[in-house]
Design a protein around this motif. Sequence first.
Motif, PDB file in Angstrom:
ATOM      1  N   GLU A   1       0.548  -1.119  -0.193  1.00 56.29           N
ATOM      2  CA  GLU A   1      -0.240  -0.285  -0.296  1.00 56.29           C
ATOM      3  C   GLU A   1       0.878   1.103  -0.243  1.00 56.29           C
ATOM      4  O   GLU A   1       0.507   2.634   0.372  1.00 56.29           O
ATOM      5  CB  GLU A   1      -0.916   0.013   0.975  1.00 56.29           C
ATOM      6  CG  GLU A   1      -1.733  -0.961   1.180  1.00 56.29           C
ATOM      7  CD  GLU A   1      -2.930  -1.556   2.331  1.00 56.29           C
ATOM      8  OE1 GLU A   1      -2.266  -1.302   3.671  1.00 56.29           O
ATOM      9  OE2 GLU A   1      -3.750  -0.413   2.638  1.00 56.29           O
TER      10      GLU A   1
ATOM     11  N   GLY B   1      -5.284  -6.456   2.675  1.00 60.26           N
ATOM     12  CA  GLY B   1      -3.440  -6.145   3.458  1.00 60.26           C
ATOM     13  C   GLY B   1      -3.267  -7.610   3.523  1.00 60.26           C
ATOM     14  O   GLY B   1      -2.648  -7.801   4.372  1.00 60.26           O
TER      15      GLY B   1
ATOM     16  N   GLU C   1      -6.794  -6.596  -2.233  1.00 63.70           N
ATOM     17  CA  GLU C   1      -6.539  -5.345  -2.651  1.00 63.70           C
ATOM     18  C   GLU C   1      -4.767  -4.749  -3.166  1.00 63.70           C
ATOM     19  O   GLU C   1      -4.471  -4.378  -3.927  1.00 63.70           O
ATOM     20  CB  GLU C   1      -6.835  -4.321  -1.170  1.00 63.70           C
ATOM     21  CG  GLU C   1      -6.450  -3.215  -0.779  1.00 63.70           C
ATOM     22  CD  GLU C   1      -6.521  -3.084   0.857  1.00 63.70           C
ATOM     23  OE1 GLU C   1      -6.847  -1.714   1.006  1.00 63.70           O
ATOM     24  OE2 GLU C   1      -6.354  -3.904   1.575  1.00 63.70           O
TER      25      GLU C   1
ATOM     26  N   GLU D   1     -10.179   2.896   0.590  1.00 62.95           N
ATOM     27  CA  GLU D   1      -9.511   3.819   1.990  1.00 62.95           C
ATOM     28  C   GLU D   1      -9.254   4.503   2.498  1.00 62.95           C
ATOM     29  O   GLU D   1      -9.304   5.856   3.006  1.00 62.95           O
ATOM     30  CB  GLU D   1      -9.627   2.315   3.496  1.00 62.95           C
ATOM     31  CG  GLU D   1      -8.082   1.780   3.004  1.00 62.95           C
ATOM     32  CD  GLU D   1      -7.710   0.646   3.444  1.00 62.95           C
ATOM     33  OE1 GLU D   1      -8.616   0.161   4.262  1.00 62.95           O
ATOM     34  OE2 GLU D   1      -6.536   0.571   3.277  1.00 62.95           O
TER      35      GLU D   1
HETATM   36 CA    CA Z   1      -6.319  -2.042   3.254  1.00 64.05          CA
END
Ligand code: CA
Length: 653
Positions: free
Chosen positions: A183, A443, A461, A467
């Motif tokens: 991320e 995650g 993801e 988010e």
């Molecule tokens: Ca996440």
Amino acid sequence: MIMKTIFQTLFLCLCLFASTVVGAQEIAVSSPDKQLTVTVSLQDGAPQYKVTYKEQVMLENSPLGLITNEGDFSQNLKYVDQKMETVDKSYQQEKIKTSHVHYVANKLTYTVEDAKQRQLHIVFQVSDNNIAIRYELPTWRERRACVVLKEATGFKLPDFTTTFLSSMMTPMGAFARTSPSYESGYTNDEPVGKPTHQNQGYVFPGLFRVGDKGWVLISETGVNSLYCGSHLTDGTKEGLYTVAFPDQRQNNGFGSTGAQLGLPGVTPWRTLTVGETLKPIVETTIPYDVVDPLYEASQKYAYGRGTWSWIVWQDNSMNWDDQVKYIDLAAEMGFEYILIDALWDTNIGHERMEELIKYANSKKVDVFLWYNSNGTFNDAPQGPRNRMNTSIARKEEMKWLKKVGVKGLKVDFFGGDKQETMRFYEDILSDANDYGLMIIFHGCTLPRGWERMYPNYVGSEAVLASEMLIFSQDVRNQEAFYATLHPFIRNTVGCMEFGGVFLNRFLNKGNQRGQERQTTDAFQLATGVLFQNPVQMFALTPNNLTDAPKEALDFMKGLPTTWDETRYIDGYPGKYAVIARRHGDVWYVAGINAQEEPLKLTFDLPMTLQKGETVNIYQDNKDRTLSLGTLKADKKGRFTVTIQPKGGFIIVK
Ligand code: CA
């Protein structure tokens, strides 16, 4: 006799097309269209390879080999022999960018041995625009197991190359010590070898622009429970990026960083997609071409769209009344699913969940439920916990899930890329298939061929996802920038469960003020096409039924999530992206612009049109509101579109 000679000549020709034997140790293998060539050699006992495309060097001499606990197979090796074959396979795959694939490759197996005559096969499969490389390890006399400690495999880009790379996150950091989870942000057209902030290297896939010669996308596929997930080192040593194994500190320090292999055994495939433009990169199916399903689907899984309250209404919405509102929203939109996210176990509970599922089903909406993958490896507190991480609890829970009619799970907060964790992903997928459950991971790591390997896998993801648009002003400001990267990088090698398409102007429950969205409605709708995942949880909210443009709602009601074909139209990562996807007979051509100025583009459409025929177009008015109109081709059959800054368009025909 004559026939035999003809056959021998033909056979010889075929081999020569595929390979040119330059010396005893230097061997070349080319793609069927002969544009892409890999040349393998042994330099003082160290295996190396280089890559040319249309005779331009795209990868300079780069190292190969691996180091095991039985010996070092990266140096002091001797050439044994080579074998040339062709691979030709066709397959159907509903979950990826293209539903039917015909893969043809020339395959070279280059065999070397160490001083003890233990062999290593280095395998290259070269298809048009794609190279897949892996190691095949035979048994070494009585030895039937080994541990791969390290790989020498590297990628030496020419020094004028620029990079589009996402940093590997530091272990045990970020929210509740849940990193790494793919991320991070991206380098954007930066020189090769620029050091990273955290010195953790970069995740797959990595995109490289080799000046004006073209592009190279590097990734890996075919990682299952029998290996770890790898990534790239930071390339600070003369622009050489090598395959790196997970940091020991991942997974709270538990589990080894290498790979435990039974012999004979294979490593995952490392892949390079090479082209003059980004077209082969957008359209590549290499992650799926070189893998096969690992088990049969227990049933036909149905993909589709869903609503989820958590994304905008957050934790407070995990209650009966709000979930009913989101079920009703899904029903109103004709969506197939609702995702009921974290904390349902305490706020609603298993018993009332059964009632809630019945209510959803009465509205023709099916249910995905959220689970914490923990808990033993990080501090993520949200429940349900301790239901996925052991075989006993998992099967007990899945038995209940099947009984109450749940169709899929979103499992969150994994511990990293070690083989330990890859086994865990596979165990969840395999068990879930037994209970008819689809699986989305959050995650988590990058999926590596999983759409094809695991029939009930439907998304990951592994991206700075929707988010972060809620949480961060900086990410809201950069939304358009990131969105123009994904179709060329992250999303091209694996499906991406982004959770987007916001029609709220303000990304919070009231939709009145604060957390203001910077992009237009047309931009948001375009991401519904640009971002590919067979199950899409969209970020619509119940108020959108009355406060969003009717055209936007109608568009979302008709939007598919599976595609028969995907085509590159135009784009440059970080600036703009235009992609076309076909579902049945309908083409969707979607574009977005991350730049400060309006962008005027002229392009051909992938479908054939009658003379004078028009297409429908959703785009931005000058005041940034959504418009639906029609567009006509010019005399040459081309279309011209202007995309507003942080705006978008979709052509539907
Ligand atoms: Ca996440």
